[in-house]
Design a protein around this motif. Structure first.
Motif, PDB file in Angstrom:
ATOM      1  N   GLY A   1      35.002  31.520  33.214  1.00 55.41           N
ATOM      2  CA  GLY A   1      34.922  32.717  34.049  1.00 55.41           C
ATOM      3  C   GLY A   1      36.271  33.331  34.363  1.00 55.41           C
ATOM      4  O   GLY A   1      37.217  33.256  33.595  1.00 55.41           O
ATOM      5  N   GLU A   2      36.354  33.952  35.546  1.00 55.01           N
ATOM      6  CA  GLU A   2      37.536  34.715  35.922  1.00 55.01           C
ATOM      7  C   GLU A   2      38.760  33.834  36.130  1.00 55.01           C
ATOM      8  O   GLU A   2      39.890  34.302  36.089  1.00 55.01           O
ATOM      9  N   ASP A   3      38.559  32.562  36.397  1.00 55.25           N
ATOM     10  CA  ASP A   3      39.679  31.666  36.669  1.00 55.25           C
ATOM     11  C   ASP A   3      40.655  31.562  35.505  1.00 55.25           C
ATOM     12  O   ASP A   3      41.767  31.082  35.678  1.00 55.25           O
ATOM     13  N   VAL A   4      40.243  31.955  34.314  1.00 55.79           N
ATOM     14  CA  VAL A   4      41.146  31.825  33.177  1.00 55.79           C
ATOM     15  C   VAL A   4      42.274  32.850  33.234  1.00 55.79           C
ATOM     16  O   VAL A   4      43.300  32.674  32.578  1.00 55.79           O
ATOM     17  N   TYR A   5      42.094  33.923  33.992  1.00 52.79           N
ATOM     18  CA  TYR A   5      43.159  34.915  34.164  1.00 52.79           C
ATOM     19  C   TYR A   5      43.759  34.783  35.556  1.00 52.79           C
ATOM     20  O   TYR A   5      43.084  34.350  36.493  1.00 52.79           O
ATOM     21  N   PRO A   6      45.032  35.169  35.721  1.00 56.89           N
ATOM     22  CA  PRO A   6      45.588  35.175  37.072  1.00 56.89           C
ATOM     23  C   PRO A   6      44.777  36.103  37.973  1.00 56.89           C
ATOM     24  O   PRO A   6      44.250  37.124  37.498  1.00 56.89           O
ATOM     25  N   PRO A   7      44.628  35.778  39.260  1.00 59.62           N
ATOM     26  CA  PRO A   7      43.913  36.678  40.176  1.00 59.62           C
ATOM     27  C   PRO A   7      44.484  38.096  40.118  1.00 59.62           C
ATOM     28  O   PRO A   7      45.706  38.273  40.021  1.00 59.62           O
ATOM     29  N   LEU A   8      43.581  39.088  40.113  1.00 60.06           N
ATOM     30  CA  LEU A   8      43.932  40.515  40.128  1.00 60.06           C
ATOM     31  C   LEU A   8      44.615  40.984  38.836  1.00 60.06           C
ATOM     32  O   LEU A   8      45.252  42.030  38.810  1.00 60.06           O
ATOM     33  N   TRP A   9      44.468  40.218  37.778  1.00 64.07           N
ATOM     34  CA  TRP A   9      45.099  40.571  36.502  1.00 64.07           C
ATOM     35  C   TRP A   9      44.699  41.977  36.048  1.00 64.07           C
ATOM     36  O   TRP A   9      45.525  42.734  35.521  1.00 64.07           O
ATOM     37  N   ASP A  10      43.432  42.324  36.245  1.00 64.87           N
ATOM     38  CA  ASP A  10      42.925  43.625  35.759  1.00 64.87           C
ATOM     39  C   ASP A  10      43.591  44.820  36.417  1.00 64.87           C
ATOM     40  O   ASP A  10      43.649  45.895  35.818  1.00 64.87           O
ATOM     41  N   ILE A  11      44.078  44.649  37.639  1.00 63.79           N
ATOM     42  CA  ILE A  11      44.645  45.821  38.331  1.00 63.79           C
ATOM     43  C   ILE A  11      46.175  45.847  38.314  1.00 63.79           C
ATOM     44  O   ILE A  11      46.788  46.720  38.901  1.00 63.79           O
ATOM     45  N   ALA A  12      46.780  44.894  37.617  1.00 63.09           N
ATOM     46  CA  ALA A  12      48.244  44.900  37.493  1.00 63.09           C
ATOM     47  C   ALA A  12      48.678  46.003  36.532  1.00 63.09           C
ATOM     48  O   ALA A  12      47.940  46.344  35.608  1.00 63.09           O
ATOM     49  N   PRO A  13      49.873  46.572  36.709  1.00 59.54           N
ATOM     50  CA  PRO A  13      50.372  47.587  35.769  1.00 59.54           C
ATOM     51  C   PRO A  13      50.366  47.060  34.336  1.00 59.54           C
ATOM     52  O   PRO A  13      50.689  45.895  34.091  1.00 59.54           O
ATOM     53  N   GLU A  14      49.977  47.929  33.401  1.00 62.65           N
ATOM     54  CA  GLU A  14      49.843  47.528  31.995  1.00 62.65           C
ATOM     55  C   GLU A  14      51.183  47.566  31.253  1.00 62.65           C
ATOM     56  O   GLU A  14      51.430  46.771  30.362  1.00 62.65           O
TER      57      GLU A  14
ATOM     58  N   GLN B   1      51.401  41.846  42.829  1.00 66.22           N
ATOM     59  CA  GLN B   1      50.862  42.760  41.819  1.00 66.22           C
ATOM     60  C   GLN B   1      51.963  43.262  40.879  1.00 66.22           C
ATOM     61  O   GLN B   1      51.763  43.368  39.670  1.00 66.22           O
ATOM     62  N   ASP B   2      53.137  43.558  41.426  1.00 70.58           N
ATOM     63  CA  ASP B   2      54.238  44.024  40.590  1.00 70.58           C
ATOM     64  C   ASP B   2      54.752  42.923  39.662  1.00 70.58           C
ATOM     65  O   ASP B   2      55.062  43.168  38.502  1.00 70.58           O
ATOM     66  N   ARG B   3      54.840  41.694  40.200  1.00 72.39           N
ATOM     67  CA  ARG B   3      55.293  40.598  39.318  1.00 72.39           C
ATOM     68  C   ARG B   3      54.289  40.380  38.191  1.00 72.39           C
ATOM     69  O   ARG B   3      54.668  40.120  37.052  1.00 72.39           O
ATOM     70  N   LEU B   4      53.006  40.485  38.527  1.00 75.89           N
ATOM     71  CA  LEU B   4      51.988  40.386  37.470  1.00 75.89           C
ATOM     72  C   LEU B   4      52.192  41.485  36.433  1.00 75.89           C
ATOM     73  O   LEU B   4      52.047  41.258  35.231  1.00 75.89           O
TER      74      LEU B   4
END
Length: 345
Positions: free
Chosen positions: A24-37, A57-60
């Motif tokens: 599930g979602e645990d394989v990605y860091p939390p909030l990965w989808d909303i981090a700058p691309e 979020q910025d570090r991501l």
């Protein structure tokens, strides 16, 4: 002596077996989808791309930009960039965020807490400060190497509110203050870029040797930790003794992992991280009897402690012997198998 070191570390690492369940979602860091691309998704001010290194979020976004810019070099190693060896960095950072390790543990602010500023990363967090040198420095090394091509703007990293002198904030600043660190990270990215020129006439960009790339990445990784570890000793006082011990044990354990050129791609890192403690350690936690940790998580903590203590008792000889045993590809393969036993059922 090399064989003896190998056996000592094998005994230290080998007791751990586990059932691997990363779904599930645990394989990605939390909030990965909303981090700058990519870099142009960050705000631009006064002709500079402005990145807040103290925002999770910025570090991501920094990590996501690195992964996207380097994706083409790893096409041969797994679908959808899963073979990219830079995945280890954001996945570790996601684990730190998920387990509350990036928050202010001094009790002075609400930085990093759900009922305060959740996405804030505290400059009083030992984990957050250590991670700066595994996020911003690699990123600026990549910028200097030319991974992002010719950027239309300079990069500016915003400083924290305190302890500003512990960090650097631009390619020029970091280059002047920590040239060896920048050299090590730049060398890794230049190696990737050099393979592109070699592969102009071939069908595949991934003409580099993965073992060589891992060697350069781990060299830079361990340089970052070695530079940051003494610098942030004072942040350990905000942690419980078991957590502080674990942090330093983990930082020292990385040297042993690095010597094997262990792969830090997406699936391998995820399978390995299930063995790390899923919350911060508190004073009442006694190894290896932490009741809400799996036997495997307890064993990993004990193994890291034993490895660190053993290396200290031998004056660093244990690590030297291990590195000697890992100096050939055959040795490294055996070393990786020992470590992978941590992640096998």
């Amino acid at each position: 002596f090399g064989i003896q070191a190998l056996l000592v570390v094998a005994v230290t690492l080998n007791p751990v077996t586990a059932e691997n369940d990363v779904t599930g979602e645990d394989v990605y860091p939390p909030l990965w989808d909303i981090a700058p691309e990519n870099l142009l998704d960050f705000p631009v001010k006064d002709n500079k791309i402005v990145i807040s290194a103290w925002s999770y979020q910025d570090r991501l976004g920094v990590y996501k930009s690195l992964l996207n810019a380097s994706a083409k070099y790893f096409d041969a190693f797994g679908p959808q960039n899963s073979g990219n060896i830079l995945w280890g960095l954001p996945l570790q950072h996601g684990w730190q965020f998920r387990t509350g390790r990036l928050a202010d543990h001094s009790g002075g602010t609400s930085c990093g807490y759900k009922n305060g500023e959740l996405l804030c990363q505290s400059v009083r967090s030992w984990w957050s400060c250590m991670n700066y040198y595994l996020a911003i420095i690699p990123f600026l090394g990549a910028v200097e190497a030319g991974l992002f091509g010719q950027l239309p703007y300079e990069i500016e990293i915003l400083p924290p509110e305190e302890q500003k002198d512990d960090f650097c904030y631009s390619v020029k600043d970091c280059r002047s203050r920590m040239p060896k660190l920048m050299d090590d990270w730049k060398a890794f990215f230049e190696y990737l870029l050099s393979t592109e020129h070699k592969a102009v006439s071939s069908a595949s960009l991934s003409s580099f040797k993965l073992d060589d790339a891992l060697g350069l990445m781990w060299k830079a990784h361990t340089s970052s930790i070695a530079y940051a570890l003494p610098k942030f000793q004072d942040r350990l006082k905000y942690l419980s003794d078991p957590e502080a011990n674990f942090g330093v044990d983990w930082a020292n354990g990385v040297d042993f992992i690095a010597a094997t050129h262990f792969s830090t791609d997406f699936p391998t890192t995820n399978s390995f991280q299930v063995f790390l403690p899923q919350r911060m350690l508190v004073e009442e936690d006694v190894l290896p009897f932490i009741s809400d940790f799996s036997p495997q998580q307890n064993n990993v903590l004990v193994s890291l402690r034993a490895l660190h203590e053993g290396n200290k008792l031998t004056g660093g000889l244990l690590l030297k012997l291990w590195q000697q045993a890992m100096s050939t590809e055959a040795g490294r393969k055996l070393g990786r198998k020992l470590i992978e036993s941590l992640a096998s059922s």
